[in-house]
Design an enzyme around this catalytic site. Structure first.
Site, short mmCIF file in Angstrom:
data_model
loop_
_atom_site.label_atom_id
_atom_site.label_comp_id
_atom_site.label_asym_id
_atom_site.label_seq_id
_atom_site.Cartn_x
_atom_site.Cartn_y
_atom_site.Cartn_z
N PRO A 153 0.81 -1.23 0.00
CG PRO A 153 -0.84 -1.57 1.60
CD PRO A 153 0.50 -2.08 1.16
CE1 TYR A 154 5.19 5.72 2.73
CE2 TYR A 154 6.95 4.50 1.64
CZ TYR A 154 6.49 5.65 2.25
OH TYR A 154 7.31 6.74 2.36
CB ILE A 155 5.14 0.41 -2.96
CG1 ILE A 155 6.37 0.09 -2.10
CG2 ILE A 155 5.53 0.43 -4.44
CD1 ILE A 155 6.84 -1.33 -2.21
CB SER A 200 0.25 5.57 -1.14
OG SER A 200 1.45 5.56 -0.39
#
Length: 254
Positions: A157-159, A161
């Protein structure tokens, strides 16, 4: 405050209560800007603004959550009302997350990360650009990450985003270039902050690994990221828009 890179500019900074955002407040004000700090933690914001004012800087704050469109609008409206205009913005607000394999990642973690890092940026861009257009332009820098340029395990999810931050940066840069609005991004590598310190403490050996994969062999100071953003927001690079500048000690070159 002197004849700096950002003299006479009014700059909005989100995620300004700690880390890169707080460092940006100091760096931008040292370069002559009036700064409007935005974050959720009022006590932190008040302390930073008081310190800046003690140094002779023009500084104010707005308490707000950038995942809420109304809060983003209120922050931009405050800057325009208080200082007469919005010249630039550093969209820095963002969150990370624990390292978890994609198939085990909880939905609420995905939603929270995308909400802050993407929806929050979307809310800010819409309000900032709308405030800049009547003035004939402005400059915006969005804080992405090297995770917006490469992938690492167990952080989907971080990547996603941070790749989205770069996508929004390029889309806005293309759409508003002829209107005088420049939109660029910085992509920091591992940077010293409260979040980073906590993550290192919970994951023994990760700090050493981060240093090992960074050619300069160290963690960045938040002021180093802020200095790159200051240059991108200044009038020194008027033909630069849609760029993503890694500030990572050479990490993405490997």
């Amino acid at each position: 405050m002197g004849n700096g890179l950002l003299t006479d500019k009014t700059i909005l900074i989100t995620g300004a209560s700690s880390g890169i955002g707080a460092a940006a407040a100091n760096v931008f004000s040292q370069e002559g800007a009036a700064v409007v700090l935005v974050a959720r933690r009022e006590r932190r914001l008040a302390a930073i603004v008081a310190e800046l004012r003690d140094k002779g800087a023009e500084a104010s704050y707005v308490v707000g959550d950038m995942t809420l469109a109304a809060d983003a609008a209120r922050a931009v409206d405050f800057a325009v009302t208080e200082y007469g205009r919005l010249d630039a913005a550093f969209n820095n607000a963002g969150i990370g997350g624990d390292r978890t394999p994609l198939h085990l990642m909880p939905d609420d973690v995905y939603d929270a990360i995308m909400g802050v890092n993407v929806r929050g940026l979307w809310n800010c861009l819409r309000q900032e650009i709308a405030a800049m257009l009547p003035r004939g332009g402005g400059a915006i820098v969005n804080n992405s990450s090297v995770a917006g340029l490469v992938a690492v395990p167990a952080a989907a999810p971080y990547i996603a985003s941070k790749h989205a931050v770069i996508g929004l940066t390029r889309a806005a840069a293309d759409e508003y270039a002829r209107h005088g609005v420049r939109v660029n991004a910085v992509a920091p590598g591992t940077t010293r902050s409260e979040i980073t310190a906590d993550w290192f403490s919970r994951n023994p050996g990760m700090e050493e690994l981060a240093h090992a994969v960074t050619p300069q062999g160290r963690t960045a100071e938040p002021e180093e990221i802020a200095a790159a953003a200051a240059w991108l927001l200044s009038d020194r690079c008027p033909f630069l828009t849609g760029a993503v500048v890694p500030v990572d000690g050479g990490f993405v070159n490997r």
